[in-house]
Motif scaffolding. Structure first.
Motif, short mmCIF file in Angstrom:
data_model
loop_
_atom_site.label_atom_id
_atom_site.label_comp_id
_atom_site.label_asym_id
_atom_site.label_seq_id
_atom_site.Cartn_x
_atom_site.Cartn_y
_atom_site.Cartn_z
N THR A 5 110.06 17.71 92.84
CA THR A 5 111.03 17.03 93.70
C THR A 5 110.27 16.27 94.79
N GLU A 6 110.43 14.94 94.77
CA GLU A 6 109.74 14.12 95.78
C GLU A 6 110.53 14.12 97.08
N ARG A 7 109.80 14.10 98.19
CA ARG A 7 110.40 14.05 99.52
C ARG A 7 109.68 13.00 100.36
N GLU A 8 110.41 12.42 101.28
CA GLU A 8 109.82 11.45 102.21
C GLU A 8 109.49 12.15 103.53
N ILE A 9 108.68 13.18 103.47
CA ILE A 9 108.30 13.94 104.65
C ILE A 9 106.79 13.83 104.81
N GLU A 10 106.37 13.46 106.01
CA GLU A 10 104.94 13.42 106.29
C GLU A 10 104.51 14.73 106.92
N ALA A 11 103.31 15.16 106.57
CA ALA A 11 102.77 16.40 107.13
C ALA A 11 101.27 16.24 107.33
N ASN A 12 100.75 16.98 108.27
CA ASN A 12 99.31 17.04 108.50
C ASN A 12 98.84 18.41 108.05
N MET A 13 97.66 18.43 107.41
CA MET A 13 97.11 19.69 106.94
C MET A 13 95.65 19.78 107.37
N VAL A 27 99.49 23.73 108.37
CA VAL A 27 100.34 22.59 108.05
C VAL A 27 101.29 22.35 109.22
N GLU A 28 101.41 21.08 109.63
CA GLU A 28 102.32 20.72 110.71
C GLU A 28 103.16 19.54 110.24
N SER A 29 104.48 19.66 110.43
CA SER A 29 105.39 18.58 110.07
C SER A 29 106.64 18.67 110.92
N GLN A 30 107.03 17.56 111.49
CA GLN A 30 108.26 17.45 112.27
C GLN A 30 108.40 18.57 113.30
N GLY A 31 107.31 18.88 113.99
CA GLY A 31 107.34 19.89 115.04
C GLY A 31 107.24 21.32 114.57
N VAL A 32 107.14 21.54 113.27
CA VAL A 32 107.01 22.89 112.72
C VAL A 32 105.56 23.11 112.33
N GLU A 33 104.98 24.20 112.79
CA GLU A 33 103.60 24.55 112.46
C GLU A 33 103.58 25.78 111.57
N VAL A 34 102.82 25.69 110.46
CA VAL A 34 102.74 26.81 109.53
C VAL A 34 101.27 27.17 109.33
N PRO A 35 100.78 28.23 110.01
CA PRO A 35 99.42 28.69 109.77
C PRO A 35 99.42 29.74 108.66
N MET A 36 98.57 29.55 107.67
CA MET A 36 98.47 30.51 106.57
C MET A 36 97.02 30.97 106.48
N ASP A 37 96.79 32.26 106.67
CA ASP A 37 95.44 32.82 106.64
C ASP A 37 95.20 33.57 105.33
N PHE A 38 93.99 33.37 104.78
CA PHE A 38 93.60 34.00 103.53
C PHE A 38 92.21 34.57 103.67
N ASP A 39 91.97 35.70 103.01
CA ASP A 39 90.60 36.19 103.00
C ASP A 39 89.80 35.25 102.07
N PRO A 40 88.48 35.26 102.18
CA PRO A 40 87.68 34.31 101.40
C PRO A 40 87.93 34.36 99.90
N GLU A 41 88.17 35.54 99.34
CA GLU A 41 88.43 35.64 97.91
C GLU A 41 89.74 34.96 97.53
N GLU A 42 90.77 35.17 98.34
CA GLU A 42 92.06 34.50 98.09
C GLU A 42 91.90 32.99 98.20
N ALA A 43 91.14 32.54 99.19
CA ALA A 43 90.92 31.10 99.38
C ALA A 43 90.22 30.50 98.16
N GLU A 44 89.26 31.23 97.60
CA GLU A 44 88.57 30.73 96.40
C GLU A 44 89.53 30.65 95.22
#
Length: 68
Positions: A5-13, A27-44
């Protein structure tokens, strides 16, 4: 809403290490900030999934059609 589903929403990551030895995707978009933390294995694992998806998208683009 799904992955196709395409959306016309801009976001910064931003992606980087934290002081707590975690990898943060921020991720930040339209005043909403979403920090997601992962351990190094999950990130890989996430990085591997992104690479696999990029390879599939590239193959679809080179094949000239959409895959469903």
């Amino acid at each position: 809403m799904g992955i196709n589903t395409e959306r016309e929403i801009e976001a910064n990551m931003q992606i980087g290490p934290t002081d707590n030895a975690m990898v943060r995707i921020f991720v930040e978009s339209q005043g909403v900030e979403v920090p997601m933390d992962f351990d190094p294995e999950e990130a890989e694992e996430i990085a591997e999934e992104i690479r696999a998806a990029a390879a599939q998208a590239r193959a679809m683009a080179e094949g000239g059609g959409k895959r469903r």
